[in-house]
Design a protein around this motif. Structure first.
Motif, PDB file in Angstrom:
ATOM      1  N   TRP A  94       0.831  -1.206   0.000  1.00 50.13           N
ATOM      2  CA  TRP A  94       0.000   0.000   0.000  1.00 50.13           C
ATOM      3  C   TRP A  94       0.863   1.252   0.000  1.00 50.13           C
ATOM      4  CZ3 TRP A  94      -5.212  -0.574  -0.329  1.00 50.13           C
ATOM      5  CH2 TRP A  94      -5.737  -1.832  -0.027  1.00 50.13           C
ATOM      6  N   ILE A  95       0.407   2.275  -0.719  1.00 47.83           N
ATOM      7  CA  ILE A  95       1.038   3.591  -0.636  1.00 47.83           C
ATOM      8  C   ILE A  95       0.002   4.554  -0.070  1.00 47.83           C
ATOM      9  CG2 ILE A  95       2.786   3.197  -2.410  1.00 47.83           C
ATOM     10  CD1 ILE A  95       1.027   4.691  -4.399  1.00 47.83           C
ATOM     11  N   ARG A  96       0.464   5.475   0.792  1.00 48.22           N
ATOM     12  CA  ARG A  96      -0.453   6.344   1.523  1.00 48.22           C
ATOM     13  C   ARG A  96      -0.097   7.822   1.487  1.00 48.22           C
ATOM     14  NH1 ARG A  96      -0.129   1.608   4.153  1.00 48.22           N
ATOM     15  NH2 ARG A  96      -2.062   0.747   4.966  1.00 48.22           N
ATOM     16  N   LYS A  97       1.137   8.158   1.220  1.00 42.95           N
ATOM     17  CA  LYS A  97       1.602   9.538   1.358  1.00 42.95           C
ATOM     18  C   LYS A  97       1.892  10.164  -0.005  1.00 42.95           C
ATOM     19  CE  LYS A  97       3.771   8.462   5.730  1.00 42.95           C
ATOM     20  NZ  LYS A  97       5.036   8.267   6.413  1.00 42.95           N
ATOM     21  N   PRO A  98       1.684  11.470  -0.114  1.00 42.22           N
ATOM     22  CA  PRO A  98       2.001  12.151  -1.375  1.00 42.22           C
ATOM     23  C   PRO A  98       3.468  11.935  -1.751  1.00 42.22           C
ATOM     24  CG  PRO A  98       0.793  13.615   0.081  1.00 42.22           C
ATOM     25  CD  PRO A  98       1.115  12.387   0.867  1.00 42.22           C
ATOM     26  N   GLY A  99       3.705  11.653  -3.018  1.00 38.47           N
ATOM     27  CA  GLY A  99       5.060  11.422  -3.503  1.00 38.47           C
ATOM     28  C   GLY A  99       5.394   9.944  -3.640  1.00 38.47           C
ATOM     29  N   GLU A 100       4.645   9.064  -2.980  1.00 40.96           N
ATOM     30  CA  GLU A 100       4.905   7.635  -3.103  1.00 40.96           C
ATOM     31  C   GLU A 100       4.367   7.129  -4.440  1.00 40.96           C
ATOM     32  OE1 GLU A 100       5.081   5.863   1.364  1.00 40.96           O
ATOM     33  OE2 GLU A 100       3.095   6.012   0.476  1.00 40.96           O
ATOM     34  N   MET A 101       5.013   6.082  -4.979  1.00 38.24           N
ATOM     35  CA  MET A 101       4.632   5.554  -6.289  1.00 38.24           C
ATOM     36  C   MET A 101       4.639   4.035  -6.300  1.00 38.24           C
ATOM     37  SD  MET A 101       6.571   7.914  -9.085  1.00 38.24           S
ATOM     38  CE  MET A 101       8.195   7.840  -8.392  1.00 38.24           C
ATOM     39  N   LEU A 102       3.812   3.477  -7.150  1.00 41.85           N
ATOM     40  CA  LEU A 102       3.845   2.058  -7.503  1.00 41.85           C
ATOM     41  C   LEU A 102       4.167   2.004  -8.986  1.00 41.85           C
ATOM     42  CD1 LEU A 102       0.578   0.856  -5.759  1.00 41.85           C
ATOM     43  CD2 LEU A 102       2.900   0.292  -5.074  1.00 41.85           C
ATOM     44  N   ILE A 103       5.135   1.165  -9.359  1.00 42.88           N
ATOM     45  CA  ILE A 103       5.566   1.104 -10.757  1.00 42.88           C
ATOM     46  C   ILE A 103       5.569  -0.344 -11.211  1.00 42.88           C
ATOM     47  CG2 ILE A 103       7.442   1.588 -12.364  1.00 42.88           C
ATOM     48  CD1 ILE A 103       8.302   3.816 -10.393  1.00 42.88           C
ATOM     49  N   CYS A 104       4.889  -0.619 -12.321  1.00 43.41           N
ATOM     50  CA  CYS A 104       4.911  -1.935 -12.952  1.00 43.41           C
ATOM     51  C   CYS A 104       5.671  -1.762 -14.266  1.00 43.41           C
ATOM     52  CB  CYS A 104       3.488  -2.440 -13.191  1.00 43.41           C
ATOM     53  SG  CYS A 104       3.464  -4.099 -13.894  1.00 43.41           S
ATOM     54  N   VAL A 105       6.919  -2.154 -14.260  1.00 37.41           N
ATOM     55  CA  VAL A 105       7.798  -1.920 -15.411  1.00 37.41           C
ATOM     56  C   VAL A 105       7.357  -2.682 -16.658  1.00 37.41           C
ATOM     57  CG1 VAL A 105      10.170  -2.115 -16.246  1.00 37.41           C
ATOM     58  CG2 VAL A 105       9.729  -1.301 -13.939  1.00 37.41           C
ATOM     59  N   PRO A 106       6.998  -3.984 -16.573  1.00 38.42           N
ATOM     60  CA  PRO A 106       6.616  -4.684 -17.811  1.00 38.42           C
ATOM     61  C   PRO A 106       5.414  -4.055 -18.515  1.00 38.42           C
ATOM     62  CG  PRO A 106       6.884  -6.243 -16.007  1.00 38.42           C
ATOM     63  CD  PRO A 106       6.982  -4.878 -15.420  1.00 38.42           C
ATOM     64  N   ASN A 107       4.527  -3.444 -17.750  1.00 37.52           N
ATOM     65  CA  ASN A 107       3.317  -2.849 -18.333  1.00 37.52           C
ATOM     66  C   ASN A 107       3.402  -1.333 -18.462  1.00 37.52           C
ATOM     67  OD1 ASN A 107       1.594  -5.261 -18.570  1.00 37.52           O
ATOM     68  ND2 ASN A 107       1.973  -5.355 -16.389  1.00 37.52           N
ATOM     69  N   ARG A 108       4.513  -0.756 -18.039  1.00 32.49           N
ATOM     70  CA  ARG A 108       4.737   0.697 -18.084  1.00 32.49           C
ATOM     71  C   ARG A 108       3.608   1.451 -17.378  1.00 32.49           C
ATOM     72  NH1 ARG A 108       7.250   1.474 -24.087  1.00 32.49           N
ATOM     73  NH2 ARG A 108       8.969   0.062 -23.733  1.00 32.49           N
ATOM     74  N   LEU A 109       3.236   0.926 -16.209  1.00 29.63           N
ATOM     75  CA  LEU A 109       2.162   1.493 -15.405  1.00 29.63           C
ATOM     76  C   LEU A 109       2.766   2.180 -14.184  1.00 29.63           C
ATOM     77  CD1 LEU A 109      -0.923   1.647 -14.710  1.00 29.63           C
ATOM     78  CD2 LEU A 109      -0.590  -0.502 -13.479  1.00 29.63           C
ATOM     79  N   VAL A 110       2.341   3.415 -13.934  1.00 31.21           N
ATOM     80  CA  VAL A 110       2.817   4.171 -12.774  1.00 31.21           C
ATOM     81  C   VAL A 110       1.600   4.710 -12.032  1.00 31.21           C
ATOM     82  CG1 VAL A 110       4.133   6.180 -11.980  1.00 31.21           C
ATOM     83  CG2 VAL A 110       4.941   4.852 -13.931  1.00 31.21           C
ATOM     84  N   VAL A 111       1.550   4.446 -10.730  1.00 31.18           N
ATOM     85  CA  VAL A 111       0.516   5.009  -9.871  1.00 31.18           C
ATOM     86  C   VAL A 111       1.233   5.924  -8.894  1.00 31.18           C
ATOM     87  CG1 VAL A 111      -1.318   4.532  -8.217  1.00 31.18           C
ATOM     88  CG2 VAL A 111      -0.871   2.924 -10.083  1.00 31.18           C
ATOM     89  N   ARG A 112       0.900   7.213  -8.941  1.00 33.89           N
ATOM     90  CA  ARG A 112       1.604   8.225  -8.151  1.00 33.89           C
ATOM     91  C   ARG A 112       0.594   8.953  -7.272  1.00 33.89           C
ATOM     92  NH1 ARG A 112       6.024  10.883 -10.724  1.00 33.89           N
ATOM     93  NH2 ARG A 112       5.172   9.910 -12.578  1.00 33.89           N
ATOM     94  N   LEU A 113       0.903   9.095  -5.976  1.00 31.89           N
ATOM     95  CA  LEU A 113       0.024   9.845  -5.080  1.00 31.89           C
ATOM     96  C   LEU A 113       0.430  11.307  -5.063  1.00 31.89           C
ATOM     97  CD1 LEU A 113      -0.572   7.542  -2.008  1.00 31.89           C
ATOM     98  CD2 LEU A 113      -1.910   7.816  -4.070  1.00 31.89           C
ATOM     99  N   VAL A 114      -0.565  12.176  -5.219  1.00 30.73           N
ATOM    100  CA  VAL A 114      -0.340  13.613  -5.280  1.00 30.73           C
ATOM    101  C   VAL A 114      -1.334  14.281  -4.337  1.00 30.73           C
ATOM    102  CG1 VAL A 114      -0.351  15.615  -6.797  1.00 30.73           C
ATOM    103  CG2 VAL A 114       0.346  13.411  -7.695  1.00 30.73           C
TER     104      VAL A 114
END
Length: 126
Positions: A94-114
């Motif tokens: 889980w990511i909870r704070k602004p600036g944290e990211m989840l990255i799935c490289v094979p799918n080029r998916l980025v989830v960024r909290l702002v």
């Protein structure tokens, strides 16, 4: 040491403890948004307060990814081996704070909290 001295010292210790412990409490994150990017393009913006308890599906070129939202936090649900062989993104948790990211490289998916609120100054250098 008089009774007044003891009360003064106890009061100062209580104030110091409150200030010290206040640094470790989570900040209010009412304006927290997850920006979902696929191959560098913004595909979805999710308000974590409004999407509480939902699963959001993201269409990928070779399949689908699911984001789970709970307690103003987000994570990538585990994907099949053919989509994400190493599953680093789902094991990141889980990511909870602004600036944290989840990255799935094979799918080029980025989830960024702002944060949608104005950000305080982090540091000033000369």
């Amino acid at each position: 040491m008089t009774a007044l001295d003891r009360k003064l010292i106890a009061g100062l210790l209580i104030v110091a403890a409150i200030l010290f412990l206040g640094r470790f409490l989570p900040a209010t994150q009412s304006g927290l948004v997850a920006r979902v990017e696929l191959t560098g393009r913004l595909v979805k913006t999710i308000n974590l307060t409004r999407a509480e308890g939902r699963k959001v599906v993201i269409e990928l070129p070779r399949g689908r990814a699911e984001l789970e939202i709970k307690n103003r936090a987000v994570r990538i649900v585990e994907m099949p081996d053919e989509l994400c062989p190493r599953k680093i993104c789902s094991h990141s948790g889980w990511i909870r704070k602004p600036g944290e990211m989840l990255i799935c490289v094979p799918n080029r998916l980025v989830v960024r909290l702002v944060s949608t609120q104005s950000r305080p100054v982090d540091a000033i250098t000369r």
